[in-house]
Design an enzyme around this catalytic site. Structure first.
Site, PDB file in Angstrom:
ATOM      1  NE  ARG A 192      -0.645   0.593   2.949  1.00  0.00           N
ATOM      2  CZ  ARG A 192       0.428   0.357   3.687  1.00  0.00           C
ATOM      3  NH1 ARG A 192       1.582   0.922   3.356  1.00  0.00           N
ATOM      4  NH2 ARG A 192       0.366  -0.419   4.753  1.00  0.00           N
ATOM      5  CG  HIS A 244       5.527  -1.955  -0.654  1.00  0.00           C
ATOM      6  ND1 HIS A 244       4.163  -1.997  -0.842  1.00  0.00           N
ATOM      7  CD2 HIS A 244       5.698  -1.517   0.623  1.00  0.00           C
ATOM      8  CE1 HIS A 244       3.545  -1.606   0.266  1.00  0.00           C
ATOM      9  NE2 HIS A 244       4.466  -1.312   1.169  1.00  0.00           N
TER      10      HIS A 244
END
Length: 310
Positions: free
Chosen positions: A225, A273
C-alpha cells in the site's frame, strides 16, 4: 436473502452480478443505486464502495471485498465491529504479484534499465555478469501474495528471506519473524519487496530508519500500500546514494499527482497500481463459494481478523 453489489471501479456491474446470481440462485443480488433507498441487504460484495454504504444499509452482516486489501473499509462511516469482512485470498493475483516482483528484481540485478539507455545511444556494450549471491532478496509479508513472490524468486536461485509478524516456513526461503528480527532481515537484503497488509503497525514501515539498514546499492519494491512508504524518506535516500533505485506500484495519493517528483526521478520506476488485479472469473467463483458457505452456516475462508487488520 438480499445481497448488494457496490463497486466504483466497474462500469458494467451486470458483468459481475449476472454470474454471481447464477452461482447463488437462492439470493437476490441488487446493484448499488446512488441516492436510492436502502434495500435491506444482509450481505454486500464491494470494491471501493460508496462512502455512505454502511450508513444506508444498516442491516448488513458481512462484506465480501473484491480484493485483498481491506483497510479502506474500516475507515468508512457507519462501519461497526459486528460486520464480518471477507477478503479475496488470491483470485489470480498471487502469480501476477510474483511476475511483477520478478520483473523489478531482474531489471535491477540484470541491469536491463542500463541496456535500455544504451539502446537509445545505439551503444553495444555487454555489462558484467551478475552473481546472484550479491542480490539477496527480502520479502515483507508472508501471506498468499508474499509467499508466492518468495518462492518464485527462490526458484530463480536468488537468496530469499521472508519476514512477517509470526514467520512462515517455506522451502528455500530463510524465515524472520517479529519486530525483534526485522533489523537482521533488513541487514541481509539488497532488494526489499513489500507485500504487507496495511495496519496501524505497518503504516510508514518503509521509512528512513528501516530503509537505511538495507545493504548498499539497495532497491525497494512496493506492491503493498502507498501508506507503507514515507515518500520523502525514500527520495532523500535515493538522492544521497544510500539507495540505488525503487519500483513503485502504489502511492499515498492515487492517481499520482502530475507534480510529484517520482514521475521524473531517474531511479524510480512507476506503474499505476497494476501489480496484481483480481481476475473476474476467479473472483466471482471465490466470492460465490464463500457466500454459499455463509448461507449454509459453514466456516468462511479469508475472514479478516479485526485485531490484525488482515
Amino acid at each position: 436473502m438480499k445481497i448488494l453489489f457496490a463497486s466504483a471501479h466497474d462500469s458494467d456491474p451486470q458483468s459481475w452480478i449476472a454470474p454471481l446470481q447464477a452461482l447463488v440462485p437462492q439470493a437476490e443480488i441488487h446493484n448499488w443505486v446512488d441516492a436510492g433507498p436502502s434495500i435491506g441487504a444482509q450481505l454486500a460484495v464491494v470494491w471501493n464502495p460508496p462512502a455512505d454504504i454502511f450508513l444506508r444499509e444498516t442491516d448488513l452482516r458481512a462484506v465480501f471485498n473484491l480484493g485483498a486489501g481491506v483497510d479502506a473499509l474500516f475507515k468508512l462511516p457507519g462501519f461497526t465491529e459486528a460486520l464480518r469482512v471477507v477478503r479475496l485470498e488470491d483470485a489470480g493475483m498471487a502469480v501476477q504479484m510474483a511476475e511483477y516482483a520478478a520483473y523489478a528484481l531482474l531489471r535491477a540485478s540484470r541491469r536491463f534499465g542500463d541496456y535500455e539507455s544504451q539502446q537509445e545511444k545505439r551503444l553495444w556494450k555487454p555489462l558484467p555478469d551478475i552473481q546472484r549471491k550479491d542480490w539477496p532478496v527480502g520479502v515483507m509479508g508472508m501471506g498468499v501474495m508474499g509467499a508466492r513472490v518468495a518462492q518464485t524468486l527462490a526458484g530463480l536461485d536468488y537468496p530469499v528471506a521472508g519476514w512477517s509478524r509470526s514467520g512462515k516456513d517455506l522451502p528455500g526461503v530463510e524465515k524472520f519473524a517479529g519486530r525483534g528480527q526485522l533489523p537482521s532481515f533488513l541487514a541481509r537484503s539488497r532488494v526489499l519487496i513489500n507485500t504487507l497488509p496495511l495496519t496501524d503497525e505497518t503504516r510508514g514501515i518503509l521509512c528512513r530508519d528501516t530503509l537505511q539498514q538495507l545493504l548498499p546499492g539497495a532497491h525497494v519494491v512496493n506492491v503493498g500500500r502507498g501508506e507503507h512508504l514515507v515518500e520523502a524518506d525514500l527520495l532523500a535516500l535515493l538522492e544521497s546514494g544510500r539507495l540505488e533505485g525503487a519500483t513503485l506500484d502504489v502511492f499515498c495519493q492515487e492517481p499520482l499527482p502530475q507534480e510529484h517528483p517520482f514521475w521524473q526521478h531517474p531511479r524510480v520506476t512507476i506503474t499505476p497500481h497494476v501489480a496484481a488485479a483480481s481476475l473476474r472469473e476467479a473472483s466471482i467463483a471465490q466470492v460465490a463459494g464463500n457466500i454459499n458457505r455463509y448461507l449454509r452456516g459453514e466456516p468462511l475462508s479469508g475472514v479478516v481478523a479485526r485485531g490484525r487488520g488482515y
